[in-house]
Scaffold this active site. Structure first.
Site, PDB file in Angstrom:
ATOM      1  CB  CYS A  86     -15.263  -7.542   6.890  1.00  0.00           C
ATOM      2  SG  CYS A  86     -14.079  -5.930   6.360  1.00  0.00           S
TER       3      CYS A  86
ATOM      4  NE  ARG B 212     -17.463  -6.193  13.682  1.00  0.00           N
ATOM      5  CZ  ARG B 212     -17.986  -4.916  13.109  1.00  0.00           C
ATOM      6  NH1 ARG B 212     -16.851  -4.670  12.803  1.00  0.00           N
ATOM      7  NH2 ARG B 212     -18.834  -5.158  11.873  1.00  0.00           N
TER       8      ARG B 212
ATOM      9  CB  CYS C 255     -18.390  -5.920   5.931  1.00  0.00           C
ATOM     10  SG  CYS C 255     -17.377  -4.336   5.929  1.00  0.00           S
TER      11      CYS C 255
ATOM     12  CB  CYS D 207      -1.039  -0.072   1.241  1.00  0.00           C
ATOM     13  SG  CYS D 207      -2.016   1.080   0.969  1.00  0.00           S
TER      14      CYS D 207
ATOM     15  CB  CYS E 117      -0.834  -0.289   8.259  1.00  0.00           C
ATOM     16  SG  CYS E 117      -1.498  -1.316   7.287  1.00  0.00           S
TER      17      CYS E 117
ATOM     18  CB  CYS F 279     -18.259  -0.581   9.875  1.00  0.00           C
ATOM     19  SG  CYS F 279     -17.279  -1.582  11.243  1.00  0.00           S
TER      20      CYS F 279
ATOM     21  CB  CYS G 142      -1.700   3.601   8.082  1.00  0.00           C
ATOM     22  SG  CYS G 142      -2.789   4.335   7.212  1.00  0.00           S
TER      23      CYS G 142
HETATM   24  N1  SAM Z   1      -6.690   0.377   3.301  1.00  0.00           N
HETATM   25  C1  SAM Z   1      -7.872   0.607   3.720  1.00  0.00           C
HETATM   26  C2  SAM Z   1      -7.872   1.430   4.578  1.00  0.00           C
HETATM   27  O1  SAM Z   1      -7.113   2.299   5.271  1.00  0.00           O
HETATM   28  O2  SAM Z   1      -9.690   2.163   5.278  1.00  0.00           O
HETATM   29  C3  SAM Z   1      -8.591  -1.107   3.997  1.00  0.00           C
HETATM   30  C4  SAM Z   1      -7.600  -2.157   5.777  1.00  0.00           C
HETATM   31  S1  SAM Z   1      -6.550  -0.921   6.714  1.00  0.00           S
HETATM   32  C5  SAM Z   1      -5.982  -2.156   7.177  1.00  0.00           C
HETATM   33  C6  SAM Z   1      -8.418  -1.379   7.820  1.00  0.00           C
HETATM   34  C7  SAM Z   1      -7.873  -0.934   9.373  1.00  0.00           C
HETATM   35  O3  SAM Z   1      -7.471  -1.590   9.699  1.00  0.00           O
HETATM   36  C8  SAM Z   1      -7.183   0.320   9.188  1.00  0.00           C
HETATM   37  O4  SAM Z   1      -8.160   1.529   9.025  1.00  0.00           O
HETATM   38  C9  SAM Z   1      -6.801   0.507  11.017  1.00  0.00           C
HETATM   39  O5  SAM Z   1      -7.824   1.136  12.440  1.00  0.00           O
HETATM   40  C10 SAM Z   1      -7.479  -1.129  10.986  1.00  0.00           C
HETATM   41  N2  SAM Z   1      -5.455  -1.337  11.441  1.00  0.00           N
HETATM   42  C11 SAM Z   1      -4.486  -1.843  10.088  1.00  0.00           C
HETATM   43  N3  SAM Z   1      -3.168  -2.128  11.005  1.00  0.00           N
HETATM   44  C12 SAM Z   1      -3.505  -2.289  12.413  1.00  0.00           C
HETATM   45  C13 SAM Z   1      -2.785  -2.865  13.881  1.00  0.00           C
HETATM   46  N4  SAM Z   1      -1.764  -3.010  13.576  1.00  0.00           N
HETATM   47  N5  SAM Z   1      -3.265  -2.718  14.467  1.00  0.00           N
HETATM   48  C14 SAM Z   1      -4.587  -2.166  14.380  1.00  0.00           C
HETATM   49  N6  SAM Z   1      -5.353  -2.215  13.434  1.00  0.00           N
HETATM   50  C15 SAM Z   1      -4.663  -1.843  12.489  1.00  0.00           C
HETATM   51  C1  DTB Z   2     -10.982  -3.298  11.814  1.00  0.00           C
HETATM   52  O1  DTB Z   2     -11.158  -2.274  12.610  1.00  0.00           O
HETATM   53  N1  DTB Z   2      -9.663  -3.789  12.431  1.00  0.00           N
HETATM   54  C2  DTB Z   2      -9.677  -5.032  11.027  1.00  0.00           C
HETATM   55  C3  DTB Z   2     -10.538  -4.651   9.895  1.00  0.00           C
HETATM   56  N2  DTB Z   2     -11.627  -3.153  10.153  1.00  0.00           N
HETATM   57  C4  DTB Z   2     -10.574  -4.062   9.194  1.00  0.00           C
HETATM   58  C5  DTB Z   2      -8.230  -4.794  10.420  1.00  0.00           C
HETATM   59  C6  DTB Z   2      -7.343  -5.428  11.858  1.00  0.00           C
HETATM   60  C7  DTB Z   2      -5.795  -5.443  11.171  1.00  0.00           C
HETATM   61  C8  DTB Z   2      -5.176  -5.455  12.064  1.00  0.00           C
HETATM   62  C9  DTB Z   2      -3.600  -5.956  11.831  1.00  0.00           C
HETATM   63  C10 DTB Z   2      -3.790  -6.807  10.812  1.00  0.00           C
HETATM   64  O2  DTB Z   2      -4.188  -8.175  10.611  1.00  0.00           O
HETATM   65  O3  DTB Z   2      -2.700  -6.833   9.504  1.00  0.00           O
HETATM   66 FE1  SF4 Z   3      -3.154   1.350   3.279  1.00  0.00          FE
HETATM   67 FE2  SF4 Z   3      -3.013   0.343   5.560  1.00  0.00          FE
HETATM   68 FE3  SF4 Z   3      -2.887   2.403   5.298  1.00  0.00          FE
HETATM   69 FE4  SF4 Z   3      -4.926   1.079   4.548  1.00  0.00          FE
HETATM   70  S1  SF4 Z   3      -4.209   1.098   6.839  1.00  0.00           S
HETATM   71  S2  SF4 Z   3      -4.411   3.077   3.339  1.00  0.00           S
HETATM   72  S3  SF4 Z   3      -3.451  -0.604   4.184  1.00  0.00           S
HETATM   73  S4  SF4 Z   3      -1.381   1.870   4.709  1.00  0.00           S
END
Ligand code: SAM
Ligand code: DTB
Ligand code: SF4
Length: 330
Positions: free
Chosen positions: A98, A262, A130, A54, A61, A190, A58
């Site tokens: 989802c 959730r 979702c 990506c 992430c 959500c 973030c």
């Molecule tokens: N790329 C899309 C976005 O950012 O909306 C969808 C996927 S993104 C991984 C979805 C959500 O996962 C993020 O908004 C964040 O709240 C959660 N998330 C990602 N990495 C995480 C982590 N290490 N711990 C907890 N939540 C995480």
């Molecule tokens: C949300 O709030 N938590 C989920 C879902 N929406 C997409 C994702 C959590 C991701 C945790 C880190 C990972 O497994 O990569």
């Molecule tokens: Fe990309 Fe992760 Fe940010 Fe979603 S949360 S926009 S997958 S870097």
């Protein structure tokens, strides 16, 4: 049952968040039992349809291309593969699937056409579908709605003030605009966030204030505890105390009595007792299955054993067609 809505100030929300813990849990448990079925928990299953690479930054992430993390990246899955995974989730008792993609935003290309096909196919299996695909414009939201999308996940993650400390490649307003596009397309919203990223209590409550004061609040709010992944800027963050999760869940339940709260990322690091307190305090949804998107989650059987011990039952799909519009601010 609908609740007359009021405008929530940050002071109102902080005062709830800072109550003596057990007082807070009792108040949230009472609210929960007044508006929802206390023993019922909605079970969602995550499928990472496109993993890693990506362009966003973030800080939490593992899927951001710029960080060096140990994940198995892959391009967009095939529709058949997604259907097989969805069937497995359904057989295991999930009511919602989802589908997550590591995209900054949706583009109008063949990949999006394939996601539309996935939404149609999984919807036809009798599951709530979702998606979480990053930012969307109005037209893209409409296409997803027409394909039968039930909910769109788009987290605001933290407070507006703290946002630029976590993400620099987009703005808070961009997220809010996508949420508005989703809402206008009649898809349920959500949206929630993450705790444990170094934010203050004020940031946590300001995030809830943004959600609760949206023209129509989200139908579901995921509360994630940061999973500190090696290679991300947050790798050294200390685990969030379980008491903070309980406070956050309870406060969300009190300010959003009709919403599904959730208990999302971070359950793998929580004891069953900790999770039980969260369910008591109003959490009524989880992600089940051994993986979230890239990180581990409790095994399915382990969760079913927890449900048995706590006397919880999984919720049927499409049971609640009622939207939060009933409580719309007038
Ligand atoms: N790329 C899309 C976005 O950012 O909306 C969808 C996927 S993104 C991984 C979805 C959500 O996962 C993020 O908004 C964040 O709240 C959660 N998330 C990602 N990495 C995480 C982590 N290490 N711990 C907890 N939540 C995480
Ligand atoms: C949300 O709030 N938590 C989920 C879902 N929406 C997409 C994702 C959590 C991701 C945790 C880190 C990972 O497994 O990569
Ligand atoms: Fe990309 Fe992760 Fe940010 Fe979603 S949360 S926009 S997958 S870097």
């Amino acid at each position: 049952m609908s609740e007359p809505r009021k405008f929530w100030s940050i002071e109102d929300i902080l005062a709830i968040y800072r109550k003596p813990l057990l007082e807070l849990v009792v108040e949230a448990a009472n609210t929960h039992r007044k508006y929802q079925t206390g023993s019922e928990v909605q079970v969602s299953s995550l499928i990472s349809i496109k993993t890693g690479g990506c362009p966003e930054d973030c800080g939490y992430c593992p899927q951001a291309a710029r960080y060096h993390t140990d994940i198995n990246t892959h391009k967009l899955m095939q529709v058949d593969e997604v259907m097989q995974l969805a069937q497995k989730a359904k057989d295991g008792g999930a009511s919602r699937v989802c589908m997550g993609a590591a995209w900054r935003e949706v583009r109008d290309n063949r990949d999006f056409d394939r996601v539309i096909e996935m939404v149609q196919s999984v919807n036809e299996m009798g599951l709530e579908v979702c998606c979480t695909l990053g930012m969307l414009n109005e037209h893209q939201a409409k296409r997803l709605a027409d394909a039968g999308l039930y909910a769109y996940n788009h987290n605001i993650d933290t407070s507006e003030e703290n946002y630029s400390n976590i993400i620099s490649t987009r703005e808070y307003g961009d997220r809010l605009k996508t949420i508005e596009n989703v809402r206008n397309a009649n898809i349920t919203v959500c949206s929630g966030g993450i705790i444990g990223m170094g934010e203050t209590d004020e940031d946590r409550c300001a995030m809830l204030q943004t959600l609760v004061n949206l023209p129509v609040p989200p139908e579901s709010v995921p509360i994630n505890a940061l999973v500190a992944v090696e290679g991300t800027p947050m790798q050294d963050q200390k685990p969030v105390p379980v008491w903070d999760m309980v406070r956050m869940v309870a406060t969300t339940r009190i300010v959003l009595p009709l919403t599904a709260v959730r208990l999302s990322a971070g359950r793998q690091q929580m004891s069953m007792e900790g999770q039980a307190l969260c369910f008591l305090a109003g959490a009524n949804s989880i992600f089940a299955g051994e993986k979230l998107l890239t990180t581990p989650n409790p095994e399915f059987d382990e969760d079913m054993e927890m449900f048995r011990i706590l006397g919880l039952t999984p919720r049927e799909p499409f049971k609640d067609k009622k939207s939060n519009r009933e409580g719309e601010l007038v």
